[in-house]
Design a protein around this motif. Structure first.
Motif, PDB file in Angstrom:
ATOM      1  N   THR A  52       0.841  -1.214   0.000  1.00 38.10           N
ATOM      2  CA  THR A  52       0.000   0.000   0.000  1.00 38.10           C
ATOM      3  C   THR A  52       0.867   1.251   0.000  1.00 38.10           C
ATOM      4  OG1 THR A  52      -0.118  -0.230   2.387  1.00 38.10           O
ATOM      5  CG2 THR A  52      -2.037  -0.941   1.153  1.00 38.10           C
ATOM      6  N   ARG A  53       1.989   1.199   0.720  1.00 40.04           N
ATOM      7  CA  ARG A  53       2.844   2.387   0.777  1.00 40.04           C
ATOM      8  C   ARG A  53       3.591   2.591  -0.540  1.00 40.04           C
ATOM      9  NH1 ARG A  53       7.551   3.674   5.110  1.00 40.04           N
ATOM     10  NH2 ARG A  53       8.524   5.323   3.880  1.00 40.04           N
ATOM     11  N   ILE A  54       3.990   1.483  -1.187  1.00 38.24           N
ATOM     12  CA  ILE A  54       4.650   1.593  -2.492  1.00 38.24           C
ATOM     13  C   ILE A  54       3.681   2.201  -3.509  1.00 38.24           C
ATOM     14  CG2 ILE A  54       5.722   0.286  -4.376  1.00 38.24           C
ATOM     15  CD1 ILE A  54       6.680  -1.710  -2.226  1.00 38.24           C
ATOM     16  N   LEU A  55       2.436   1.715  -3.442  1.00 35.52           N
ATOM     17  CA  LEU A  55       1.419   2.231  -4.350  1.00 35.52           C
ATOM     18  C   LEU A  55       1.206   3.722  -4.107  1.00 35.52           C
ATOM     19  CD1 LEU A  55      -0.519   1.341  -6.563  1.00 35.52           C
ATOM     20  CD2 LEU A  55      -2.233   0.884  -4.815  1.00 35.52           C
ATOM     21  N   ARG A  56       1.233   4.107  -2.845  1.00 33.80           N
ATOM     22  CA  ARG A  56       1.034   5.512  -2.517  1.00 33.80           C
ATOM     23  C   ARG A  56       2.193   6.368  -3.030  1.00 33.80           C
ATOM     24  NH1 ARG A  56       1.183   6.823   3.590  1.00 33.80           N
ATOM     25  NH2 ARG A  56      -0.274   5.100   3.623  1.00 33.80           N
ATOM     26  N   ALA A  57       3.422   5.807  -2.950  1.00 31.05           N
ATOM     27  CA  ALA A  57       4.587   6.543  -3.473  1.00 31.05           C
ATOM     28  C   ALA A  57       4.408   6.802  -4.971  1.00 31.05           C
ATOM     29  CB  ALA A  57       5.861   5.762  -3.213  1.00 31.05           C
ATOM     30  N   LEU A  58       3.805   5.827  -5.668  1.00 35.62           N
ATOM     31  CA  LEU A  58       3.576   5.983  -7.107  1.00 35.62           C
ATOM     32  C   LEU A  58       2.418   6.939  -7.379  1.00 35.62           C
ATOM     33  CD1 LEU A  58       3.853   2.229  -8.190  1.00 35.62           C
ATOM     34  CD2 LEU A  58       5.579   3.996  -8.529  1.00 35.62           C
ATOM     35  N   ASN A  59       1.342   6.799  -6.602  1.00 35.87           N
ATOM     36  CA  ASN A  59       0.143   7.597  -6.864  1.00 35.87           C
ATOM     37  C   ASN A  59       0.278   9.033  -6.396  1.00 35.87           C
ATOM     38  OD1 ASN A  59      -1.248   5.536  -8.051  1.00 35.87           O
ATOM     39  ND2 ASN A  59      -2.311   4.922  -6.194  1.00 35.87           N
ATOM     40  N   TYR A  60       0.893   9.221  -5.246  1.00 39.20           N
ATOM     41  CA  TYR A  60       0.935  10.580  -4.715  1.00 39.20           C
ATOM     42  C   TYR A  60       2.181  10.897  -3.930  1.00 39.20           C
ATOM     43  CZ  TYR A  60      -2.412  13.959  -5.919  1.00 39.20           C
ATOM     44  OH  TYR A  60      -3.049  14.940  -6.600  1.00 39.20           O
ATOM     45  N   GLY A  61       3.217  10.085  -4.057  1.00 38.52           N
ATOM     46  CA  GLY A  61       4.429  10.312  -3.294  1.00 38.52           C
ATOM     47  C   GLY A  61       5.611  10.675  -4.176  1.00 38.52           C
ATOM     48  N   VAL A  62       6.803  10.303  -3.717  1.00 41.27           N
ATOM     49  CA  VAL A  62       8.028  10.717  -4.414  1.00 41.27           C
ATOM     50  C   VAL A  62       8.146  10.164  -5.829  1.00 41.27           C
ATOM     51  CG1 VAL A  62       9.511  11.273  -2.454  1.00 41.27           C
ATOM     52  CG2 VAL A  62       9.311   8.899  -3.185  1.00 41.27           C
ATOM     53  N   MET A  63       7.426   9.086  -6.130  1.00 43.01           N
ATOM     54  CA  MET A  63       7.541   8.472  -7.456  1.00 43.01           C
ATOM     55  C   MET A  63       6.465   8.950  -8.426  1.00 43.01           C
ATOM     56  SD  MET A  63      10.212   6.390  -7.468  1.00 43.01           S
ATOM     57  CE  MET A  63      10.960   7.774  -6.680  1.00 43.01           C
ATOM     58  N   ILE A  64       5.741  10.002  -8.065  1.00 46.51           N
ATOM     59  CA  ILE A  64       4.582  10.408  -8.878  1.00 46.51           C
ATOM     60  C   ILE A  64       4.973  10.746 -10.322  1.00 46.51           C
ATOM     61  CG2 ILE A  64       4.652  12.828  -8.063  1.00 46.51           C
ATOM     62  CD1 ILE A  64       1.602  12.832  -8.199  1.00 46.51           C
ATOM     63  N   ALA A  65       6.091  11.432 -10.495  1.00 44.12           N
ATOM     64  CA  ALA A  65       6.461  11.835 -11.856  1.00 44.12           C
ATOM     65  C   ALA A  65       6.872  10.616 -12.682  1.00 44.12           C
ATOM     66  CB  ALA A  65       7.586  12.858 -11.823  1.00 44.12           C
ATOM     67  N   ILE A  66       7.492   9.630 -12.017  1.00 40.13           N
ATOM     68  CA  ILE A  66       7.893   8.405 -12.718  1.00 40.13           C
ATOM     69  C   ILE A  66       6.657   7.601 -13.104  1.00 40.13           C
ATOM     70  CG2 ILE A  66       8.950   6.136 -12.239  1.00 40.13           C
ATOM     71  CD1 ILE A  66      11.055   8.217 -10.709  1.00 40.13           C
ATOM     72  N   ALA A  67       5.627   7.668 -12.276  1.00 42.43           N
ATOM     73  CA  ALA A  67       4.428   6.860 -12.511  1.00 42.43           C
ATOM     74  C   ALA A  67       3.440   7.503 -13.485  1.00 42.43           C
ATOM     75  CB  ALA A  67       3.732   6.580 -11.180  1.00 42.43           C
ATOM     76  N   TYR A  68       3.688   8.758 -13.873  1.00 44.45           N
ATOM     77  CA  TYR A  68       2.714   9.443 -14.730  1.00 44.45           C
ATOM     78  C   TYR A  68       2.319   8.626 -15.956  1.00 44.45           C
ATOM     79  CZ  TYR A  68       2.375  14.038 -12.543  1.00 44.45           C
ATOM     80  OH  TYR A  68       2.093  15.080 -11.712  1.00 44.45           O
ATOM     81  N   THR A  69       3.286   7.931 -16.538  1.00 43.48           N
ATOM     82  CA  THR A  69       2.980   7.219 -17.776  1.00 43.48           C
ATOM     83  C   THR A  69       2.494   5.784 -17.527  1.00 43.48           C
ATOM     84  OG1 THR A  69       5.271   6.546 -17.953  1.00 43.48           O
ATOM     85  CG2 THR A  69       4.667   8.570 -19.092  1.00 43.48           C
ATOM     86  N   MET A  70       2.284   5.419 -16.264  1.00 38.42           N
ATOM     87  CA  MET A  70       1.836   4.053 -15.962  1.00 38.42           C
ATOM     88  C   MET A  70       0.342   4.036 -15.659  1.00 38.42           C
ATOM     89  SD  MET A  70       4.952   3.167 -13.359  1.00 38.42           S
ATOM     90  CE  MET A  70       4.301   1.617 -12.746  1.00 38.42           C
ATOM     91  N   ASN A  71      -0.355   2.996 -16.137  1.00 45.92           N
ATOM     92  CA  ASN A  71      -1.772   2.909 -15.807  1.00 45.92           C
ATOM     93  C   ASN A  71      -1.941   2.248 -14.434  1.00 45.92           C
ATOM     94  OD1 ASN A  71      -1.714   0.114 -16.110  1.00 45.92           O
ATOM     95  ND2 ASN A  71      -2.333   0.228 -18.259  1.00 45.92           N
ATOM     96  N   THR A  72      -3.182   2.202 -13.966  1.00 45.62           N
ATOM     97  CA  THR A  72      -3.447   1.729 -12.608  1.00 45.62           C
ATOM     98  C   THR A  72      -3.010   0.283 -12.407  1.00 45.62           C
ATOM     99  OG1 THR A  72      -5.280   3.252 -12.529  1.00 45.62           O
ATOM    100  CG2 THR A  72      -5.261   1.540 -10.854  1.00 45.62           C
ATOM    101  N   SER A  73      -3.261  -0.592 -13.394  1.00 44.86           N
ATOM    102  CA  SER A  73      -2.922  -2.003 -13.173  1.00 44.86           C
ATOM    103  C   SER A  73      -1.406  -2.215 -13.137  1.00 44.86           C
ATOM    104  CB  SER A  73      -3.608  -2.911 -14.192  1.00 44.86           C
ATOM    105  OG  SER A  73      -3.383  -2.457 -15.479  1.00 44.86           O
ATOM    106  N   GLN A  74      -0.653  -1.426 -13.870  1.00 43.03           N
ATOM    107  CA  GLN A  74       0.816  -1.526 -13.791  1.00 43.03           C
ATOM    108  C   GLN A  74       1.313  -1.103 -12.405  1.00 43.03           C
ATOM    109  OE1 GLN A  74       1.472   1.076 -17.111  1.00 43.03           O
ATOM    110  NE2 GLN A  74       2.198  -0.593 -18.431  1.00 43.03           N
TER     111      GLN A  74
END
Ligand code: HEC
Length: 593
Positions: A52-74
């Motif tokens: 859950t915390r990794i997902l949060r880093a992608l959705n709204y944390g430090v990894m947000i810019a890296i995750a911009y091009t990823m869809n939800t299932s990825q």
């Protein structure tokens, strides 16, 4: 033969749909996390974190810019593959109130409920409810601080009813805190980050808390128990985002829908775009849909792209019971063709959602993440803030501030005819007027972001800054007379002194007013109170520092962005920490008295 091909396709389908977390990791994470840099957590470290915390880093944390091009299932697949099962850690027992019973009167004695204390969205708290005057503001002192565990952004505005403070968080945890002491009564875990303010509605015999999250879910909780009553996805699109606060009338709640698909388009392979902004009306009772009105027509394929798209609604709608209308402000188009309801103020009938009139302020505004590589784009002049409904000079005015840096006043009785307009900032993709203005019935107070950013090129994978902010550019607060749009005063911004990374004098956060005082937060971490009569600073608190917190979690303040101060019964509540837009991260909710 045909049949065999048919079955082969059938078998191949589920495999193609389910993402492999391992493959996503290899493709999108390994290049940094396998480096062995001491500033990047290794795969072994990530493996000890809850998914859950990794997902949060992608959705709204430090990894947000890296995750911009990823869809939800990825995102979900890689988080699940890397992390440990189970949720976030429980709050420490010491964080809870000795008496955890929730007391709510049908008519609360004191409140700030939802985005604004009134349906007019003026963000004005009258003297009685504010319990604070100019002298009181000069003497405000920090009473308590609360830290959101594991978060690097605090962007939700609290709702306060009779000593209960309801607030969401980037981690998706909804809290009922004691408004006086900050101790916890209950916590509810939502599916996505919650930045919309919470609307409390008295329905039947109970209070329901209504809010949306950043993944398109809309919730109704029982305010006393914190338990879920119903939950509904108001928009099926993967990139839907519920940022604007809901409003309610006669058992119906109105939910504004925006999205992050604009950012998704920074991937050149992404076939931009299919998301459409909308306003959705649901029955408070059970979440069933009354109506839904989209701001653009259904998209069609045009070459390698889709359109029309966009016109998201980022702010709380404004109710006009007298005229039977509800007003929304909209964002830009993401792809061609351009449409008429983007960057506009739109009036819809409360009863059935039919569009009665609209006024567009920027046409031809197609903008998306693809624009970094292509100059052939619109200016990205969304409306991020609500229209304010006020009476001035014998007229009903709708006052709306835009990212263009212009404040517009429209005549509510003349289908939005423009009465006056005033430029208060330079305007840009980052705003202009961003999250909201305030009005005390005399003036409207408009703060501007006008943040200035330039690309940061570190060549160091551990340095995640995508941009640097200019420590001397942006900000400023203007008081405008409602009756004629004349400038009453201008309070200039405060350049960062000393300059530090992420510090900018910009003032993107929503403004709040009480009689005699205007509150405006800045990306420099300061919350300032200005005299309504001439704009001199009455009180200034720098939140960009460490705090001892009532829940024992390490607290740190940063940039103030998003919502504004909430004033109830002599107390002022401020969120601090905003890691997006290159600002200073932080995780605190502060209470002053
Ligand atoms: C460009 C390099 C880079 C890439 C690519 C990258 N990361 Fe990171 N990641 C970092 C750095 C640097 C940090 C440490 C940031 C900090 O502590 O401020 C970090 C931190 C994290 C954290 C810790 C967040 C926390 O809460 O402490 C998680 C989780 C994470 N990354 C997951 C991922 C996943 C999953 C991917 C792939 C989808 C990914 N990262 C891709 C550089 C990267």
């Amino acid at each position: 033969m045909r049949l065999r091909i048919f079955f082969a396709i059938l078998l191949a389908l589920p495999a193609a749909a389910a993402e492999s977390g391992e493959a996503v990791y290899a493709q999108r994470c390994a290049r940094c996390h396998e480096l062995g840099s001491d500033r990047i957590p290794t795969r072994e470290t990530l493996r000890k974190m809850p998914a859950t915390r990794i997902l949060r880093a992608l959705n709204y944390g430090v990894m947000i810019a890296i995750a911009y091009t990823m869809n939800t299932s990825q995102r979900e697949a890689v988080a699940k593959w890397l992390g440990t099962p189970g949720g976030d850690p429980e709050p420490s027992p010491a964080a809870f109130c000795a008496d955890r019973s929730v007391k709510l009167a049908a008519r609360p004695a004191s409140q700030w409920n939802g985005w604004s204390p009134g349906a007019d969205n003026a963000r004005f708290q009258p003297a009685g409810a504010a319990g604070l005057n100019v002298d009181g503001v000069r003497n405000l002192k920090l009473k308590w601080a609360y830290a959101f565990e594991g978060d690097i952004t605090a962007f939700a505005q609290p709702t306060i009813l009779d000593g209960n403070l309801f607030v969401g968080s980037a981690g998706g945890a909804i809290h009922d805190l004691d408004a006086q002491t900050g101790c916890t009564r209950w916590v509810y875990q939502a599916s996505g980050p919650v930045r919309s303010s919470i609307l409390a509605v008295h329905e039947g015999a109970r209070y329901m808390l209504l809010f949306g999250d950043q993944s398109g879910w809309f919730y109704a909780l029982d305010a006393v128990t914190g338990k879920l009553l119903w939950k509904k996805k108001v928009e099926a699109h993967d990139a839907a985002r519920l940022t604007g606060a809901p409003v309610a009338f006669h058992g119906v709640v109105f939910v504004p829908v925006a999205s992050w698909e604009e950012n998704r388009a920074s991937d050149p392979a992404y076939e931009c775009c299919t998301m459409r902004g909308s306003l959705v009306a649901l029955r408070v009772r059970d979440g069933s849909q009354v109506w839904k009105t989209y701001m653009v027509d259904p998209p069609k394929r045009i070459g390698k792209k889709f359109g029309p798209s966009g016109a998201g609604i980022w702010s709380a709608p404004t109710l006009d019971i007298k005229r039977g209308l509800i007003y929304v402000t909209t964002g830009d188009n993401y792809s061609n063709p351009v449409t008429k309801l983007s960057d506009a103020v739109v009036a819809l009938r409360i009863a059935d959602g039919r569009i009665v009139w609209s006024r567009q302020f920027t046409d031809n505004d197609v903008f998306s993440g693809a624009c970094v590589a292509s100059p052939d784009c619109g200016p990205d002049f969304d409306f991020g803030s609500s229209a304010i409904l006020v009476n001035a000079g014998g007229r009903s005015l709708l006052v709306a501030g835009q990212k263009s840096g212009v404040v517009h006043a429209l005549d509510a009785d003349k289908r939005g005819e423009v009465v006056w307009e005033l430029r208060v900032g330079k305007g840009s993709r980052n705003g202009g007027v961003l999250w909201g203005m305030a009005s005390d019935g005399q003036n409207v107070y408009a703060a501007v972001s006008d943040v200035s950013r330039k690309t940061h090129k570190p060549g160091d994978p551990a340095d995640l800054r995508t941009n640097d902010v200019d420590p001397a550019a942006g900000g400023g607060l203007t008081a405008i007379r409602l009756s004629d749009g004349a400038k009453v005063w201008y309070a200039p911004a405060h350049p960062c002194d000393p300059p530090k990374p992420g510090c900018s004098p910009s003032q993107p956060a929503a403004v709040t007013a009480i009689p005699g005082v205007v509150f405006s937060g800045s990306n420099d971490g300061h919350m300032r109170a200005y005299a309504a009569e001439d704009g001199r600073v009455l009180w200034d608190f720098d939140t960009a520092r460490d705090f001892d917190t009532v829940n024992g979690v390490p607290g740190h303040g940063g940039s103030i962005d998003g919502p504004g101060a909430v004033v109830v019964k002599g107390m002022v509540y401020v969120n601090s920490g905003y890691s997006r837009q290159s600002g200073m991260p932080g995780n605190v909710l502060l209470a002053f008295q």
